[in-house]
Scaffold this motif. Structure first.
Motif, PDB file in Angstrom:
ATOM      1  N   GLY A  91      -5.295   0.622  -5.555  1.00  0.00           N
ATOM      2  CA  GLY A  91      -4.147  -0.252  -5.670  1.00  0.00           C
ATOM      3  C   GLY A  91      -4.046  -1.280  -4.561  1.00  0.00           C
ATOM      4  O   GLY A  91      -5.017  -1.570  -3.857  1.00  0.00           O
ATOM      5  N   VAL A  92      -2.858  -1.835  -4.399  1.00  0.00           N
ATOM      6  CA  VAL A  92      -2.604  -2.881  -3.406  1.00  0.00           C
ATOM      7  C   VAL A  92      -1.453  -2.442  -2.503  1.00  0.00           C
ATOM      8  O   VAL A  92      -0.607  -1.638  -2.904  1.00  0.00           O
ATOM      9  CB  VAL A  92      -2.244  -4.216  -4.094  1.00  0.00           C
ATOM     10  N   PRO A  93      -1.394  -2.961  -1.278  1.00  0.00           N
ATOM     11  CA  PRO A  93      -0.262  -2.615  -0.396  1.00  0.00           C
ATOM     12  C   PRO A  93       1.010  -3.315  -0.849  1.00  0.00           C
ATOM     13  O   PRO A  93       0.963  -4.448  -1.351  1.00  0.00           O
ATOM     14  CB  PRO A  93      -0.731  -3.131   0.971  1.00  0.00           C
ATOM     15  N   LEU A  94       2.149  -2.657  -0.699  1.00  0.00           N
ATOM     16  CA  LEU A  94       3.456  -3.233  -1.010  1.00  0.00           C
ATOM     17  C   LEU A  94       4.322  -3.227   0.235  1.00  0.00           C
ATOM     18  O   LEU A  94       4.220  -2.324   1.073  1.00  0.00           O
ATOM     19  CB  LEU A  94       4.149  -2.415  -2.118  1.00  0.00           C
ATOM     20  N   SER A  95       5.175  -4.223   0.347  1.00  0.00           N
ATOM     21  CA  SER A  95       6.046  -4.348   1.513  1.00  0.00           C
ATOM     22  C   SER A  95       6.961  -3.132   1.637  1.00  0.00           C
ATOM     23  O   SER A  95       7.572  -2.684   0.656  1.00  0.00           O
ATOM     24  CB  SER A  95       6.895  -5.620   1.376  1.00  0.00           C
ATOM     25  N   ASN A  96       7.028  -2.605   2.823  1.00  0.00           N
ATOM     26  CA  ASN A  96       7.901  -1.465   3.152  1.00  0.00           C
ATOM     27  C   ASN A  96       7.539  -0.189   2.402  1.00  0.00           C
ATOM     28  O   ASN A  96       8.379   0.706   2.251  1.00  0.00           O
ATOM     29  CB  ASN A  96       9.371  -1.821   2.892  1.00  0.00           C
ATOM     30  N   ARG A  97       6.297  -0.098   1.925  1.00  0.00           N
ATOM     31  CA  ARG A  97       5.844   1.105   1.240  1.00  0.00           C
ATOM     32  C   ARG A  97       4.518   1.562   1.834  1.00  0.00           C
ATOM     33  O   ARG A  97       3.626   0.747   2.090  1.00  0.00           O
ATOM     34  CB  ARG A  97       5.659   0.843  -0.263  1.00  0.00           C
ATOM     35  N   GLU A  98       4.397   2.850   2.039  1.00  0.00           N
ATOM     36  CA  GLU A  98       3.142   3.378   2.545  1.00  0.00           C
ATOM     37  C   GLU A  98       2.147   3.544   1.394  1.00  0.00           C
ATOM     38  O   GLU A  98       2.527   3.783   0.247  1.00  0.00           O
ATOM     39  CB  GLU A  98       3.373   4.727   3.220  1.00  0.00           C
ATOM     40  N   GLY A  99       0.873   3.434   1.721  1.00  0.00           N
ATOM     41  CA  GLY A  99      -0.177   3.662   0.746  1.00  0.00           C
ATOM     42  C   GLY A  99      -0.473   2.446  -0.115  1.00  0.00           C
ATOM     43  O   GLY A  99      -0.017   1.331   0.148  1.00  0.00           O
ATOM     44  N   LEU A 100      -1.287   2.681  -1.152  1.00  0.00           N
ATOM     45  CA  LEU A 100      -1.693   1.624  -2.083  1.00  0.00           C
ATOM     46  C   LEU A 100      -1.113   1.924  -3.463  1.00  0.00           C
ATOM     47  O   LEU A 100      -1.012   3.085  -3.871  1.00  0.00           O
ATOM     48  CB  LEU A 100      -3.225   1.548  -2.158  1.00  0.00           C
ATOM     49  N   TRP A 101      -0.760   0.837  -4.188  1.00  0.00           N
ATOM     50  CA  TRP A 101      -0.039   0.982  -5.454  1.00  0.00           C
ATOM     51  C   TRP A 101      -0.700   0.138  -6.544  1.00  0.00           C
ATOM     52  O   TRP A 101      -0.969  -1.048  -6.344  1.00  0.00           O
ATOM     53  CB  TRP A 101       1.413   0.574  -5.285  1.00  0.00           C
ATOM     54  N   LEU A 102      -0.914   0.732  -7.716  1.00  0.00           N
ATOM     55  CA  LEU A 102      -1.559   0.049  -8.831  1.00  0.00           C
ATOM     56  C   LEU A 102      -0.500  -0.372  -9.853  1.00  0.00           C
ATOM     57  O   LEU A 102       0.225   0.467 -10.386  1.00  0.00           O
ATOM     58  CB  LEU A 102      -2.586   0.973  -9.505  1.00  0.00           C
ATOM     59  N   PRO A 103      -0.405  -1.683 -10.148  1.00  0.00           N
ATOM     60  CA  PRO A 103       0.609  -2.150 -11.096  1.00  0.00           C
ATOM     61  C   PRO A 103       0.213  -1.897 -12.557  1.00  0.00           C
ATOM     62  O   PRO A 103      -0.964  -1.992 -12.922  1.00  0.00           O
ATOM     63  CB  PRO A 103       0.700  -3.656 -10.810  1.00  0.00           C
TER      64      PRO A 103
END
Length: 223
Positions: A91-103
């Protein structure tokens, strides 16, 4: 494709354009619109889906509603009904969130799945906008239909992406020319909310025979 956001076309217009180019031009170039029960039902469903106050966060799942998206490559902008972000290594990094996230984009539609890929093309365009903004690859999304109450998974294939690019290119060409395509009656006309704006201009003062002969001539002229 576009040098300015003022030149961006509505992302949602891709569905209209694939369904009927004249319908798209009447709505997006001429600013004409007529409500019917289908459009009212669909609008209500989208308003619920776009409620930004209903953002959710549950462990490895984040849900964003009414997310604004755009693509300079395609020259389009609009909103995603729902984007689910799942924690994933690719995934990708998101502001104020830990880890990587896949949309994972989800588009809400009234009714049931259609015979033509207009809904899938709109969803694919949303994914391509998200890819442009987030610098990632999105392989799948889903269409949620109000009649069946279930998700239909959509694979963002090369063929689907190529059709999105071709359609948006044609949309920009028509927008620059300001040209509204001629009527090409089909079985979908009866369900169109713009039928009373679109068809009577041809039918007024003409016999059915003359109307059909004119339609055939116009089709032959385009051959």
């Amino acid at each position: 494709m576009s040098d300015s956001e003022d030149d961006f076309l509505a992302l949602s217009g891709i569905q209209h354009f694939r369904y009927c180019r004249r319908q798209w031009a009447l709505i997006h170039l001429e600013g004409q619109w007529r409500e019917n029960y289908r459009t009212a039902d669909g609008r209500a469903m989208h308003q619920r889906a776009h409620d930004r106050a209903e953002r959710e966060s549950r462990g490895d799942l984040l849900i964003a509603r009414g997310m604004r998206v755009f693509s300079e490559e395609l020259g389009i902008a609009g909103e995603c009904d729902v984007v689910e972000f799942r924690r994933a290594a690719g995934g990708v990094p998101l502001s104020n969130r830990e880890g990587l996230w896949l949309p994972f984009p989800i588009e809400y539609k009234r009714g049931s799945p259609k015979d033509i890929p207009a809904d899938a093309l709109q969803l694919c365009a949303q994914a391509m906008c998200l890819e442009f903004m987030l610098c990632c690859e999105i392989r799948q999304g889903a269409l949620f239909y109000g009649e069946t109450r279930r998700r239909e998974r959509v694979e963002f294939t090369t063929a689907l992406r190529d059709e999105v690019r071709a359609l948006t290119g044609e949309m920009h060409d028509l927008a620059r020319s300001g040209h509204t395509p001629r009527v090409r009656p089909n079985r979908g006309c009866n369900a169109c909310s713009l039928k009373e704006l679109c068809l009577p201009k041809l039918l007024r003062g003409s016999s059915a025979k003359a109307y059909l002969e004119r339609v055939v001539r116009e089709q032959c002229d385009d051959c």
